[in-house]
Design an enzyme around this catalytic site. Sequence first.
Site, PDB file in Angstrom:
ATOM      1  N   ASP A 256     -79.097  67.732 -55.352  1.00 52.32           N
ATOM      2  CA  ASP A 256     -78.756  66.553 -56.144  1.00 52.32           C
ATOM      3  C   ASP A 256     -79.159  66.700 -57.607  1.00 52.32           C
ATOM      4  O   ASP A 256     -79.851  67.652 -57.975  1.00 52.32           O
ATOM      5  CB  ASP A 256     -79.393  65.293 -55.521  1.00 52.32           C
ATOM      6  CG  ASP A 256     -80.859  65.491 -55.128  1.00 52.32           C
ATOM      7  OD1 ASP A 256     -81.462  66.503 -55.532  1.00 52.32           O
ATOM      8  OD2 ASP A 256     -81.399  64.618 -54.415  1.00 52.32           O
TER       9      ASP A 256
ATOM     10  N   ASN B 191     -88.153  55.686 -48.101  1.00 48.80           N
ATOM     11  CA  ASN B 191     -87.237  54.827 -47.333  1.00 48.80           C
ATOM     12  C   ASN B 191     -86.333  55.634 -46.408  1.00 48.80           C
ATOM     13  O   ASN B 191     -85.328  55.124 -45.920  1.00 48.80           O
ATOM     14  CB  ASN B 191     -86.402  53.958 -48.287  1.00 48.80           C
ATOM     15  CG  ASN B 191     -85.518  54.810 -49.206  1.00 48.80           C
ATOM     16  OD1 ASN B 191     -85.507  56.033 -49.102  1.00 48.80           O
ATOM     17  ND2 ASN B 191     -84.776  54.157 -50.079  1.00 48.80           N
TER      18      ASN B 191
ATOM     19  N   HIS C 290     -84.575  58.341 -47.231  1.00 46.05           N
ATOM     20  CA  HIS C 290     -83.412  59.012 -47.823  1.00 46.05           C
ATOM     21  C   HIS C 290     -83.564  60.526 -47.771  1.00 46.05           C
ATOM     22  O   HIS C 290     -84.673  61.053 -47.784  1.00 46.05           O
ATOM     23  CB  HIS C 290     -83.100  58.499 -49.229  1.00 46.05           C
ATOM     24  CG  HIS C 290     -84.020  58.924 -50.332  1.00 46.05           C
ATOM     25  ND1 HIS C 290     -84.649  58.027 -51.166  1.00 46.05           N
ATOM     26  CD2 HIS C 290     -84.398  60.148 -50.769  1.00 46.05           C
ATOM     27  CE1 HIS C 290     -85.361  58.689 -52.064  1.00 46.05           C
ATOM     28  NE2 HIS C 290     -85.244  59.970 -51.839  1.00 46.05           N
TER      29      HIS C 290
ATOM     30  N   GLU D 290     -79.155  57.198 -49.773  1.00 48.51           N
ATOM     31  CA  GLU D 290     -80.025  56.059 -49.510  1.00 48.51           C
ATOM     32  C   GLU D 290     -79.637  55.406 -48.175  1.00 48.51           C
ATOM     33  O   GLU D 290     -78.558  55.674 -47.638  1.00 48.51           O
ATOM     34  CB  GLU D 290     -79.867  55.038 -50.649  1.00 48.51           C
ATOM     35  CG  GLU D 290     -80.259  55.573 -52.029  1.00 48.51           C
ATOM     36  CD  GLU D 290     -81.770  55.604 -52.252  1.00 48.51           C
ATOM     37  OE1 GLU D 290     -82.544  55.612 -51.268  1.00 48.51           O
ATOM     38  OE2 GLU D 290     -82.184  55.629 -53.431  1.00 48.51           O
TER      39      GLU D 290
HETATM   40  C1  GLP Z   1     -86.086  62.435 -54.571  1.00 52.36           C
HETATM   41  C2  GLP Z   1     -85.119  63.546 -54.195  1.00 52.36           C
HETATM   42  C3  GLP Z   1     -85.227  63.922 -52.740  1.00 52.36           C
HETATM   43  C4  GLP Z   1     -86.677  64.071 -52.346  1.00 52.36           C
HETATM   44  C5  GLP Z   1     -87.392  62.758 -52.525  1.00 52.36           C
HETATM   45  C6  GLP Z   1     -88.871  62.822 -52.161  1.00 52.36           C
HETATM   46  O1  GLP Z   1     -85.564  61.162 -54.541  1.00 52.36           O
HETATM   47  N1  GLP Z   1     -83.760  63.230 -54.515  1.00 52.36           N
HETATM   48  O2  GLP Z   1     -84.489  65.108 -52.513  1.00 52.36           O
HETATM   49  O3  GLP Z   1     -86.766  64.488 -51.020  1.00 52.36           O
HETATM   50  O4  GLP Z   1     -87.289  62.367 -53.877  1.00 52.36           O
HETATM   51  O5  GLP Z   1     -89.588  63.344 -53.230  1.00 52.36           O
HETATM   52  P1  GLP Z   1     -91.095  63.778 -53.210  1.00 52.36           P
HETATM   53  O6  GLP Z   1     -91.117  65.107 -52.564  1.00 52.36           O
HETATM   54  O7  GLP Z   1     -91.480  63.849 -54.646  1.00 52.36           O
HETATM   55  O8  GLP Z   1     -91.823  62.738 -52.455  1.00 52.36           O
END
Ligand code: GLP
Length: 257
Positions: A71, A140, A142, A147
Amino acid sequence: MSHSVEIRIASDADTASKNVAEEFAKALQLKPSIVLGLATGGTPVGVYQQLVSLYQAGKISFQQCTTFNLDEYVGLGPDHPQSYRYFMQTNLFDHIDIAAGQTFVPDGVSNSIQDSCADYEEKIQSFGGIDLQLLGIGENGHIAFNEPGSDSNGRTNVVDLTENTISANSRFFESIEEVPRQAVTMGIGTILESKRIILMATGRNKAEAIARALEGEPGDDSPASFLTTRENITFVLDQDAASRLSGPTIRRTKEIL
Ligand code: GLP
């Protein structure tokens, strides 16, 4: 939950990172031209550090491999320090021997973003699909930027971020106002087509999302729960992220690291 999900629980985040990095390294050694799916966020940073060390020690090479990221924020170009392209350059690509043209990240600043989403899908197909995909998980539930409420067959698209995600990700920005409200993300359908998936989660703030994803029926309130409908999926957790799992789930955990 489908019993084809493999769950590994590590004593801490560092051990979890090492385990995931070792699996990536083995896959790369077995198939140097592997197509890797990569993730951003705080969770995979340790995995990338391990991979850089393995590369520096001469144990792995990325020369023949191709990568696709999950992404990118809409509106952030490659030079923006919070863009996911920038994250990948500074955490991994700048430190390994991968050719610049072999790393793909969705384009968040395209003039025709719908076309560039379709191109991204085609590009993945043209390399034969993703062999090994690394995933994190949002608080949440995702995955990538899909989402709750996302279609389990969705393809690469532009999505609106939820308040929860904007607030969780604001820690990387100067202020919450600077966090983009939209992102380009591979769809859940795109992700599910990967040949093998490793989801990594660490920290107590992920415990609820992990329990929901692994226990109960797959449903769109938890995008990560759709992963349990397939084969070749491994969850690598630290003890904190596993702390809300029920006894039966813990008992069928295949490996304690
Ligand atoms: C973002 C990314 C996800 C990731 C998530 C959790 O929103 N788009 O791909 O898994 O955050 O991030 P973190 O590893 O910083 O908790």
